[in-house]
Enzyme design. Structure first.
Site, PDB file in Angstrom:
ATOM      1  N   ARG A  15     -17.800 101.772  75.430  1.00 48.80           N
ATOM      2  CA  ARG A  15     -17.930 103.318  74.974  1.00 48.80           C
ATOM      3  C   ARG A  15     -17.560 104.195  76.172  1.00 48.80           C
ATOM      4  O   ARG A  15     -17.371 103.669  77.226  1.00 48.80           O
ATOM      5  CB  ARG A  15     -19.322 103.579  74.377  1.00 48.80           C
ATOM      6  CG  ARG A  15     -20.322 103.531  75.236  1.00 48.80           C
ATOM      7  CD  ARG A  15     -21.577 103.936  74.868  1.00 48.80           C
ATOM      8  NE  ARG A  15     -22.581 104.277  75.930  1.00 48.80           N
ATOM      9  CZ  ARG A  15     -23.952 103.767  75.818  1.00 48.80           C
ATOM     10  NH1 ARG A  15     -24.524 103.589  74.759  1.00 48.80           N
ATOM     11  NH2 ARG A  15     -24.525 104.151  76.804  1.00 48.80           N
ATOM     12  N   ASP A  36     -18.358  94.169  78.655  1.00 51.52           N
ATOM     13  CA  ASP A  36     -19.542  95.280  78.525  1.00 51.52           C
ATOM     14  C   ASP A  36     -20.766  94.297  78.247  1.00 51.52           C
ATOM     15  O   ASP A  36     -20.465  93.149  77.838  1.00 51.52           O
ATOM     16  CB  ASP A  36     -19.217  96.243  77.464  1.00 51.52           C
ATOM     17  CG  ASP A  36     -20.301  97.409  77.490  1.00 51.52           C
ATOM     18  OD1 ASP A  36     -21.305  97.487  77.701  1.00 51.52           O
ATOM     19  OD2 ASP A  36     -19.641  98.761  77.888  1.00 51.52           O
ATOM     20  N   ASP A  57     -22.516  91.364  82.058  1.00 46.15           N
ATOM     21  CA  ASP A  57     -23.261  92.174  82.569  1.00 46.15           C
ATOM     22  C   ASP A  57     -23.126  92.099  83.990  1.00 46.15           C
ATOM     23  O   ASP A  57     -23.113  91.077  85.054  1.00 46.15           O
ATOM     24  CB  ASP A  57     -24.781  91.392  82.475  1.00 46.15           C
ATOM     25  CG  ASP A  57     -25.878  91.983  83.501  1.00 46.15           C
ATOM     26  OD1 ASP A  57     -25.790  93.034  84.230  1.00 46.15           O
ATOM     27  OD2 ASP A  57     -27.152  92.004  83.073  1.00 46.15           O
ATOM     28  N   VAL A  58     -22.664  93.269  84.704  1.00 47.06           N
ATOM     29  CA  VAL A  58     -22.104  93.409  85.872  1.00 47.06           C
ATOM     30  C   VAL A  58     -23.122  93.051  86.968  1.00 47.06           C
ATOM     31  O   VAL A  58     -22.606  92.731  88.429  1.00 47.06           O
ATOM     32  CB  VAL A  58     -21.549  94.926  86.134  1.00 47.06           C
ATOM     33  CG1 VAL A  58     -20.419  95.103  85.417  1.00 47.06           C
ATOM     34  CG2 VAL A  58     -22.484  95.939  86.262  1.00 47.06           C
ATOM     35  N   ASN A  84     -16.592 100.549  86.087  1.00 47.90           N
ATOM     36  CA  ASN A  84     -17.074 101.704  85.494  1.00 47.90           C
ATOM     37  C   ASN A  84     -18.222 101.703  85.033  1.00 47.90           C
ATOM     38  O   ASN A  84     -18.957 102.613  84.710  1.00 47.90           O
ATOM     39  CB  ASN A  84     -16.158 101.898  84.329  1.00 47.90           C
ATOM     40  CG  ASN A  84     -16.511 102.859  83.581  1.00 47.90           C
ATOM     41  OD1 ASN A  84     -16.455 103.839  83.551  1.00 47.90           O
ATOM     42  ND2 ASN A  84     -17.176 102.332  82.249  1.00 47.90           N
ATOM     43  N   TYR A 149     -29.868 106.749  91.341  1.00 48.15           N
ATOM     44  CA  TYR A 149     -28.458 106.794  91.017  1.00 48.15           C
ATOM     45  C   TYR A 149     -27.768 107.463  92.120  1.00 48.15           C
ATOM     46  O   TYR A 149     -26.580 107.178  92.405  1.00 48.15           O
ATOM     47  CB  TYR A 149     -28.463 107.698  89.752  1.00 48.15           C
ATOM     48  CG  TYR A 149     -27.109 107.906  88.954  1.00 48.15           C
ATOM     49  CD1 TYR A 149     -26.668 106.912  88.300  1.00 48.15           C
ATOM     50  CD2 TYR A 149     -26.360 109.244  89.211  1.00 48.15           C
ATOM     51  CE1 TYR A 149     -25.141 107.316  87.490  1.00 48.15           C
ATOM     52  CE2 TYR A 149     -25.209 109.559  88.759  1.00 48.15           C
ATOM     53  CZ  TYR A 149     -24.527 108.492  87.863  1.00 48.15           C
ATOM     54  OH  TYR A 149     -23.386 108.585  87.178  1.00 48.15           O
ATOM     55  N   LYS A 153     -24.523 105.619  94.039  1.00 54.04           N
ATOM     56  CA  LYS A 153     -23.033 106.418  93.922  1.00 54.04           C
ATOM     57  C   LYS A 153     -22.533 106.757  95.223  1.00 54.04           C
ATOM     58  O   LYS A 153     -21.134 106.683  95.670  1.00 54.04           O
ATOM     59  CB  LYS A 153     -23.001 107.564  92.838  1.00 54.04           C
ATOM     60  CG  LYS A 153     -23.472 107.296  91.494  1.00 54.04           C
ATOM     61  CD  LYS A 153     -22.287 106.429  91.002  1.00 54.04           C
ATOM     62  CE  LYS A 153     -22.640 105.935  89.434  1.00 54.04           C
ATOM     63  NZ  LYS A 153     -21.575 105.230  88.969  1.00 54.04           N
ATOM     64  N   THR A 184     -20.220 111.897  77.503  1.00 56.04           N
ATOM     65  CA  THR A 184     -20.438 110.694  77.121  1.00 56.04           C
ATOM     66  C   THR A 184     -21.936 110.538  76.617  1.00 56.04           C
ATOM     67  O   THR A 184     -22.706 111.382  76.825  1.00 56.04           O
ATOM     68  CB  THR A 184     -20.130 109.644  77.934  1.00 56.04           C
ATOM     69  OG1 THR A 184     -21.246 109.618  79.146  1.00 56.04           O
ATOM     70  CG2 THR A 184     -18.715 110.026  78.692  1.00 56.04           C
TER      71      THR A 184
HETATM   72  N1  LIG Z   1     -21.234 110.964  81.777  1.00 52.49           N
HETATM   73  C1  LIG Z   1     -21.099 111.386  83.198  1.00 52.49           C
HETATM   74  O1  LIG Z   1     -21.434 112.615  83.207  1.00 52.49           O
HETATM   75  C2  LIG Z   1     -20.585 110.843  84.406  1.00 52.49           C
HETATM   76  C3  LIG Z   1     -20.772 111.669  85.507  1.00 52.49           C
HETATM   77  C4  LIG Z   1     -20.266 110.876  86.547  1.00 52.49           C
HETATM   78  C5  LIG Z   1     -20.166 109.496  86.576  1.00 52.49           C
HETATM   79  N2  LIG Z   1     -20.302 108.848  85.697  1.00 52.49           N
HETATM   80  C6  LIG Z   1     -20.252 107.215  85.730  1.00 52.49           C
HETATM   81  O2  LIG Z   1     -19.232 106.928  84.701  1.00 52.49           O
HETATM   82  C7  LIG Z   1     -19.288 105.608  84.277  1.00 52.49           C
HETATM   83  C8  LIG Z   1     -19.072 105.500  82.919  1.00 52.49           C
HETATM   84  O3  LIG Z   1     -20.429 106.116  82.266  1.00 52.49           O
HETATM   85  P1  LIG Z   1     -20.253 107.043  80.717  1.00 52.49           P
HETATM   86  O4  LIG Z   1     -20.306 108.443  81.318  1.00 52.49           O
HETATM   87  O5  LIG Z   1     -19.089 106.517  80.193  1.00 52.49           O
HETATM   88  O6  LIG Z   1     -21.420 106.409  80.155  1.00 52.49           O
HETATM   89  P2  LIG Z   1     -21.815 105.418  78.960  1.00 52.49           P
HETATM   90  O7  LIG Z   1     -23.391 105.132  79.004  1.00 52.49           O
HETATM   91  O8  LIG Z   1     -21.216 105.967  77.766  1.00 52.49           O
HETATM   92  O9  LIG Z   1     -20.924 104.174  79.362  1.00 52.49           O
HETATM   93  C9  LIG Z   1     -21.660 103.297  80.373  1.00 52.49           C
HETATM   94  C10 LIG Z   1     -21.231 101.975  79.967  1.00 52.49           C
HETATM   95  O10 LIG Z   1     -21.551 100.726  80.982  1.00 52.49           O
HETATM   96  C11 LIG Z   1     -22.425  99.806  80.027  1.00 52.49           C
HETATM   97  N3  LIG Z   1     -23.485  99.007  80.759  1.00 52.49           N
HETATM   98  C12 LIG Z   1     -24.592  99.410  81.118  1.00 52.49           C
HETATM   99  N4  LIG Z   1     -25.222  98.690  81.575  1.00 52.49           N
HETATM  100  C13 LIG Z   1     -24.272  97.458  82.182  1.00 52.49           C
HETATM  101  C14 LIG Z   1     -24.551  96.248  82.700  1.00 52.49           C
HETATM  102  N5  LIG Z   1     -25.586  95.886  83.457  1.00 52.49           N
HETATM  103  N6  LIG Z   1     -23.321  95.543  82.701  1.00 52.49           N
HETATM  104  C15 LIG Z   1     -22.134  95.700  82.063  1.00 52.49           C
HETATM  105  N7  LIG Z   1     -21.965  97.071  81.298  1.00 52.49           N
HETATM  106  C16 LIG Z   1     -23.160  97.938  81.415  1.00 52.49           C
HETATM  107  C17 LIG Z   1     -22.859 100.533  78.863  1.00 52.49           C
HETATM  108  O11 LIG Z   1     -23.144  99.524  78.065  1.00 52.49           O
HETATM  109  C18 LIG Z   1     -21.880 101.565  78.411  1.00 52.49           C
HETATM  110  O12 LIG Z   1     -20.744 101.212  77.564  1.00 52.49           O
HETATM  111  C19 LIG Z   1     -20.541 105.244  84.894  1.00 52.49           C
HETATM  112  O13 LIG Z   1     -20.533 104.421  86.014  1.00 52.49           O
HETATM  113  C20 LIG Z   1     -21.471 106.621  85.141  1.00 52.49           C
HETATM  114  O14 LIG Z   1     -22.426 106.572  86.270  1.00 52.49           O
HETATM  115  C21 LIG Z   1     -20.675 109.440  84.553  1.00 52.49           C
END
Ligand SMILES: NC(=O)c1ccc[n+]([C@@H]2O[C@H](COP(=O)([O-])OP(=O)(O)OC[C@H]3O[C@@H](n4cnc5c(N)ncnc54)[C@H](O)[C@@H]3O)[C@@H](O)[C@H]2O)c1
Length: 248
Positions: A15, A36, A57-58, A84, A149, A153, A184
């Site tokens: 997602r 995922d 699971d990463v 990601n 977090y 990062k 998201t």
């Molecule tokens: N949404 C934001 O505003 C934002 C901003 C900056 C950075 N990010 C980064 O972008 C990336 C994607 O996030 P997103 O916004 O799509 O959020 P999201 O929560 O929609 O997606 C994150 C995905 O990571 C998966 N995940 C969680 N734990 C996991 C694990 N242990 N192993 C494998 N997969 C796992 C989740 O199941 C999910 O599908 C992340 O690294 C997040 O930190 C997001």
């Protein structure tokens, strides 16, 4: 086809931004391994895209070995890795338990380290490749209530540069992407309820929050040969959030 012939593994691809990247990669001709921990959603999207899915699971070293081996046996050597997957956890520094801290570090930071390490042999055999590490604007500046977090990062931003220096000789490029507020489920998941983050968009130069596709298009550029001379660099996708400072 901007990713013709590329074999890509994307983490957290069920997602959000990972799913958007998987979609763009498939549209541009890559063979994509979505991974995922959300297996049903991941499998469904992979089937829709004509891609493959693998549980990963990463934070788990053994699962990385299995996912990489499965990708190689399914498609061949890996040319693109998108680290990601990530989680958010809100709490004040003094309220953050060691378990909370270690969970976020284990997924965001250790997951990225394990991922880069796991693909080097395969990418080297392939003659080179591109690793895209998804950091955040919290990898560029601190955010209150996000100590784990933010630490994770910043670490991703730093390890990206180390990997770029070590792996350039093998034709492997490594860059970090720094999204701002992107629409998201991540914030809602961290708070345990759906959240409308659109008001945050009013604060940035472009007057809107980002969409997953805004980030996916930058990830696509970094995965493709169009970014052939980019490595160890930071690519910000934040609508202008970090173009200013708190005094403006
Ligand atoms: N949404 C934001 O505003 C934002 C901003 C900056 C950075 N990010 C980064 O972008 C990336 C994607 O996030 P997103 O916004 O799509 O959020 P999201 O929560 O929609 O997606 C994150 C995905 O990571 C998966 N995940 C969680 N734990 C996991 C694990 N242990 N192993 C494998 N997969 C796992 C989740 O199941 C999910 O599908 C992340 O690294 C997040 O930190 C997001």
């Amino acid at each position: 086809m901007r990713l013709d012939g590329k074999i890509a593994l994307i983490t957290g691809a069920a997602r959000g931004q990972g799913a958007a990247a998987a979609r763009r990669f498939a549209e541009e001709g890559a063979r994509v391994m979505l991974t995922d921990v959300l297996d049903d959603q991941g499998k469904e999207l992979a089937a829709e895209l004509g891609a493959e899915y693998c549980h990963l699971d990463v934070s788990n070293e053994d699962e990385w070995a299995e996912a990489v081996a499965f990708t190689i046996s399914t498609f061949g050597d890996i040319s693109v890795l998108v680290n990601n997957a990530g989680v958010l956890h809100f709490s004040a520094l003094t309220d953050t338990t060691l378990a909370d801290y270690q969970r976020v570090i284990g997924i965001n930071q250790v997951g990225t380290f394990l991922g880069m390490r796991a693909v080097v042999e395969s990418m080297t055999r392939a003659g080179g490749g591109s690793i895209v590490n998804v950091s955040s604007v919290e990898g560029l500046g601190g955010m209150p209530y996000l100590v784990a977090y933010t630490a994770s990062k910043f670490a991703i931003r730093g390890m990206t540069k180390v990997a770029a220096m070590e792996l350039g000789q093998h034709g492997i490029r490594v860059n970090s992407v720094h999204p701002g507020a992107i629409n998201t489920p991540m914030v809602g998941e961290a708070l345990g309820r759906p959240v409308d983050i659109s008001p945050i968009g009013k604060k940035v130069a472009l007057r809107r929050v980002g969409q997953p596709e805004d980030v996916a298009n930058v990830v696509l550029f970094l995965a493709s040969s169009e970014s052939a001379y980019c490595t160890g660099a930071e690519f910000v996708v934040d609508g202008g959030a970090t173009a200013t400072h708190a005094l403006s």
